[in-house]
Design a protein around this motif. Structure first.
Motif, PDB file in Angstrom:
ATOM      1  N   ASP A  81      39.442  21.689  54.117  1.00  0.00           N
ATOM      2  CA  ASP A  81      40.592  22.592  53.948  1.00  0.00           C
ATOM      3  C   ASP A  81      40.176  23.875  53.235  1.00  0.00           C
ATOM      4  OD1 ASP A  81      42.223  20.774  55.165  1.00  0.00           O
ATOM      5  OD2 ASP A  81      43.239  20.111  53.349  1.00  0.00           O
ATOM      6  N   ALA A  82      39.371  23.723  52.190  1.00  0.00           N
ATOM      7  CA  ALA A  82      38.942  24.911  51.434  1.00  0.00           C
ATOM      8  C   ALA A  82      38.200  25.877  52.355  1.00  0.00           C
ATOM      9  CB  ALA A  82      38.061  24.494  50.267  1.00  0.00           C
ATOM     10  N   GLU A  83      37.369  25.334  53.239  1.00  0.00           N
ATOM     11  CA  GLU A  83      36.603  26.221  54.131  1.00  0.00           C
ATOM     12  C   GLU A  83      37.459  26.801  55.256  1.00  0.00           C
ATOM     13  OE1 GLU A  83      32.656  25.588  55.272  1.00  0.00           O
ATOM     14  OE2 GLU A  83      32.124  24.442  53.481  1.00  0.00           O
ATOM     15  N   ILE A  84      38.370  25.994  55.789  1.00  0.00           N
ATOM     16  CA  ILE A  84      39.252  26.549  56.833  1.00  0.00           C
ATOM     17  C   ILE A  84      40.128  27.641  56.209  1.00  0.00           C
ATOM     18  CG2 ILE A  84      41.153  26.097  58.439  1.00  0.00           C
ATOM     19  CD1 ILE A  84      39.998  23.326  58.944  1.00  0.00           C
ATOM     20  N   ALA A  85      40.613  27.385  54.997  1.00  0.00           N
ATOM     21  CA  ALA A  85      41.453  28.390  54.315  1.00  0.00           C
ATOM     22  C   ALA A  85      40.660  29.675  54.092  1.00  0.00           C
ATOM     23  CB  ALA A  85      41.953  27.836  52.989  1.00  0.00           C
ATOM     24  N   ALA A  86      39.404  29.539  53.714  1.00  0.00           N
ATOM     25  CA  ALA A  86      38.575  30.728  53.504  1.00  0.00           C
ATOM     26  C   ALA A  86      38.390  31.490  54.816  1.00  0.00           C
ATOM     27  CB  ALA A  86      37.224  30.326  52.913  1.00  0.00           C
ATOM     28  N   ALA A  87      38.223  30.742  55.905  1.00  0.00           N
ATOM     29  CA  ALA A  87      38.042  31.387  57.216  1.00  0.00           C
ATOM     30  C   ALA A  87      39.333  32.099  57.649  1.00  0.00           C
ATOM     31  CB  ALA A  87      37.615  30.357  58.257  1.00  0.00           C
ATOM     32  N   ILE A  88      40.472  31.473  57.370  1.00  0.00           N
ATOM     33  CA  ILE A  88      41.762  32.111  57.698  1.00  0.00           C
ATOM     34  C   ILE A  88      41.912  33.390  56.870  1.00  0.00           C
ATOM     35  CG2 ILE A  88      44.286  31.884  57.468  1.00  0.00           C
ATOM     36  CD1 ILE A  88      43.934  28.891  58.132  1.00  0.00           C
ATOM     37  N   ALA A  89      41.599  33.286  55.591  1.00  0.00           N
ATOM     38  CA  ALA A  89      41.734  34.439  54.696  1.00  0.00           C
ATOM     39  C   ALA A  89      40.859  35.592  55.185  1.00  0.00           C
ATOM     40  CB  ALA A  89      41.351  34.043  53.285  1.00  0.00           C
ATOM     41  N   LYS A  90      39.680  35.251  55.655  1.00  0.00           N
ATOM     42  CA  LYS A  90      38.769  36.287  56.166  1.00  0.00           C
ATOM     43  C   LYS A  90      39.408  36.977  57.378  1.00  0.00           C
ATOM     44  CE  LYS A  90      33.950  36.813  57.338  1.00  0.00           C
ATOM     45  NZ  LYS A  90      32.963  36.095  58.149  1.00  0.00           N
ATOM     46  N   GLU A  91      40.009  36.177  58.253  1.00  0.00           N
ATOM     47  CA  GLU A  91      40.706  36.743  59.420  1.00  0.00           C
ATOM     48  C   GLU A  91      41.824  37.700  58.985  1.00  0.00           C
ATOM     49  OE1 GLU A  91      40.255  36.471  62.765  1.00  0.00           O
ATOM     50  OE2 GLU A  91      38.403  35.443  62.184  1.00  0.00           O
ATOM     51  N   LEU A  92      42.523  37.318  57.915  1.00  0.00           N
ATOM     52  CA  LEU A  92      43.670  38.123  57.461  1.00  0.00           C
ATOM     53  C   LEU A  92      43.260  39.225  56.502  1.00  0.00           C
ATOM     54  CD1 LEU A  92      46.385  35.338  56.838  1.00  0.00           C
ATOM     55  CD2 LEU A  92      45.708  36.425  58.965  1.00  0.00           C
ATOM     56  N   GLY A  93      41.992  39.253  56.128  1.00  0.00           N
ATOM     57  CA  GLY A  93      41.511  40.269  55.196  1.00  0.00           C
ATOM     58  C   GLY A  93      42.016  40.069  53.782  1.00  0.00           C
ATOM     59  N   CYS A  94      42.139  38.837  53.360  1.00  0.00           N
ATOM     60  CA  CYS A  94      42.633  38.556  51.994  1.00  0.00           C
ATOM     61  C   CYS A  94      41.644  37.695  51.237  1.00  0.00           C
ATOM     62  CB  CYS A  94      43.896  37.719  51.998  1.00  0.00           C
ATOM     63  SG  CYS A  94      44.981  37.985  53.319  1.00  0.00           S
ATOM     64  N   GLU A  95      41.930  37.611  49.946  1.00  0.00           N
ATOM     65  CA  GLU A  95      41.204  36.650  49.127  1.00  0.00           C
ATOM     66  C   GLU A  95      42.073  35.414  48.969  1.00  0.00           C
ATOM     67  OE1 GLU A  95      39.894  37.993  45.293  1.00  0.00           O
ATOM     68  OE2 GLU A  95      39.457  39.941  46.216  1.00  0.00           O
ATOM     69  N   ILE A  96      41.431  34.311  48.646  1.00  0.00           N
ATOM     70  CA  ILE A  96      42.192  33.072  48.412  1.00  0.00           C
ATOM     71  C   ILE A  96      42.034  32.656  46.957  1.00  0.00           C
ATOM     72  CG2 ILE A  96      42.151  30.582  48.815  1.00  0.00           C
ATOM     73  CD1 ILE A  96      43.184  31.431  51.232  1.00  0.00           C
ATOM     74  N   GLU A  97      43.139  32.273  46.374  1.00  0.00           N
ATOM     75  CA  GLU A  97      43.060  31.648  45.056  1.00  0.00           C
ATOM     76  C   GLU A  97      43.575  30.224  45.234  1.00  0.00           C
ATOM     77  OE1 GLU A  97      44.872  33.876  41.780  1.00  0.00           O
ATOM     78  OE2 GLU A  97      45.695  31.936  41.133  1.00  0.00           O
ATOM     79  N   ILE A  98      42.776  29.251  44.842  1.00  0.00           N
ATOM     80  CA  ILE A  98      43.197  27.857  45.034  1.00  0.00           C
ATOM     81  C   ILE A  98      43.790  27.309  43.744  1.00  0.00           C
ATOM     82  CG2 ILE A  98      42.476  25.517  45.635  1.00  0.00           C
ATOM     83  CD1 ILE A  98      40.355  26.605  47.431  1.00  0.00           C
ATOM     84  N   GLU A  99      44.973  26.749  43.883  1.00  0.00           N
ATOM     85  CA  GLU A  99      45.650  26.117  42.744  1.00  0.00           C
ATOM     86  C   GLU A  99      45.580  24.615  42.931  1.00  0.00           C
ATOM     87  OE1 GLU A  99      49.621  28.427  41.395  1.00  0.00           O
ATOM     88  OE2 GLU A  99      49.816  26.502  42.369  1.00  0.00           O
ATOM     89  N   ASP A 100      44.987  23.932  41.967  1.00  0.00           N
ATOM     90  CA  ASP A 100      44.816  22.481  42.073  1.00  0.00           C
ATOM     91  C   ASP A 100      45.906  21.778  41.281  1.00  0.00           C
ATOM     92  OD1 ASP A 100      43.804  19.941  42.424  1.00  0.00           O
ATOM     93  OD2 ASP A 100      42.205  20.175  40.925  1.00  0.00           O
ATOM     94  N   ILE A 101      46.846  21.165  41.997  1.00  0.00           N
ATOM     95  CA  ILE A 101      48.003  20.541  41.341  1.00  0.00           C
ATOM     96  C   ILE A 101      48.237  19.149  41.939  1.00  0.00           C
ATOM     97  CG2 ILE A 101      49.130  22.730  40.742  1.00  0.00           C
ATOM     98  CD1 ILE A 101      50.797  22.504  43.254  1.00  0.00           C
ATOM     99  N   ALA A 102      49.190  18.429  41.391  1.00  0.00           N
ATOM    100  CA  ALA A 102      49.500  17.097  41.926  1.00  0.00           C
ATOM    101  C   ALA A 102      49.959  17.235  43.383  1.00  0.00           C
ATOM    102  CB  ALA A 102      50.599  16.448  41.094  1.00  0.00           C
ATOM    103  N   PHE A 103      49.621  16.229  44.202  1.00  0.00           N
ATOM    104  CA  PHE A 103      49.990  16.334  45.618  1.00  0.00           C
ATOM    105  C   PHE A 103      51.498  16.521  45.797  1.00  0.00           C
ATOM    106  CE2 PHE A 103      51.381  14.630  49.672  1.00  0.00           C
ATOM    107  CZ  PHE A 103      50.663  15.467  50.522  1.00  0.00           C
TER     108      PHE A 103
END
Ligand code: GLN
Length: 274
Positions: A81-103
């Protein structure tokens, strides 16, 4: 009049730069949109409407206790997920900040607008669709059953009247509670804690997603997976109901990343085919 037009243009230019990542209501401002939309958006900007993606950043809510989709490695959150999210962010030209919380906080974090999207090996369910929109799916999954190697539970039917460990708020929790009754369910905030309780003989089985289940069985001696799966599911990214613009962008990026083999490549890196 001229002054008003100028201020609308400046405000909308500002919004466009703030919303490069496409999240939130203010991103309704786009050059093709009617001037009405622009002035509405300008009003919102003037009223100080802010969203989580201001500054070209998308906030992703996850629970990084779910290998191989998201987990901690050294100081980083890694996984499919972290890598797919990074790839999506790259497509959208954004940075990603990941928040780690309870499911079970991931959806509330998204509906409250604190996070732009949730990505946590999250199964699409009709109930969750009441609170969030799901992207197109990017993975198929199952709920699997882990038991001790010497367990007398040999199939799904053997779970009846036994104590089943689950991670709170997951589909494993929801479905097992329905099928076996609340009294037979032990909830843990991390899947790994349920697996430890199983190893220690405190519970009889753990119902959890298949890929983390495989990781836990490999990492702990004396455990095995039942052959039959408990459910079949699909994973998707969740976005606030009113943020269809971000949803569309995520879907477009996902389609491209599926087509060009990026997603398959990421999955293959983390899941070795048997
Ligand atoms: N796929 C399961 C669900 O959506 C579990 C996800 C997780 O524990 N991260 O409920």
């Amino acid at each position: 009049m001229r002054k008003k037009i100028m201020s609308v243009i400046i405000a909308s230019a500002m919004i466009m730069s703030l919303s490069a990542c496409g999240s939130g209501s203010s991103s309704a401002a786009s050059t093709e949109k009617a001037s009405e939309a622009v002035s509405e958006a300008a009003e919102e900007a003037a009223a100080g409407t802010e969203n989580a993606s201001a500054g070209g950043k998308l906030v992703m809510a996850t629970n990084a206790e779910f290998p191989p989709y998201e987990y901690h490695e050294n100081d980083e959150i890694v996984g499919i997920d972290a890598e797919i999210a990074a790839a999506i962010a790259k497509e959208l030209g954004c940075e990603i900040e990941i928040e780690d919380i309870a499911f079970d906080s991931v959806i509330p974090e998204v509906t409250s607008g604190k996070a732009d999207f949730g990505m946590a090996g999250m199964t699409v369910t009709d109930e969750r669709k009441q609170s969030v929109n799901f992207s197109d799916t990017y993975a198929v999954a199952k709920q699997s059953v882990i038991v001790k190697e010497d367990s007398d539970i040999t199939d799904i039917d053997g779970l009846k009247d036994r104590v089943i460990g689950v991670q709170t708020g997951t589909t494993g929790d929801l479905y097992a509670t329905d099928d076996y009754g609340d009294g037979n369910i032990e909830r843990y905030s991390k899947g790994m804690e349920a697996v430890q309780a199983l190893s220690q003989g405190k519970i009889d089985a753990v119902i959890i997603d298949n890929e983390p289940a495989k990781v836990y069985v490999a990492e702990n001696t004396g455990l095995k997976l039942l052959d039959s799966a408990y459910t079949e599911e699909e994973y998707a990214i969740c976005v606030a109901l009113d943020n269809t613009e971000l949803l569309d962008k995520i879907n477009a990026a996902l389609a491209k990343l599926k087509d060009d083999g990026t997603i398959d490549g990421i999955v293959a890196k983390y899941i070795k085919s048997e």
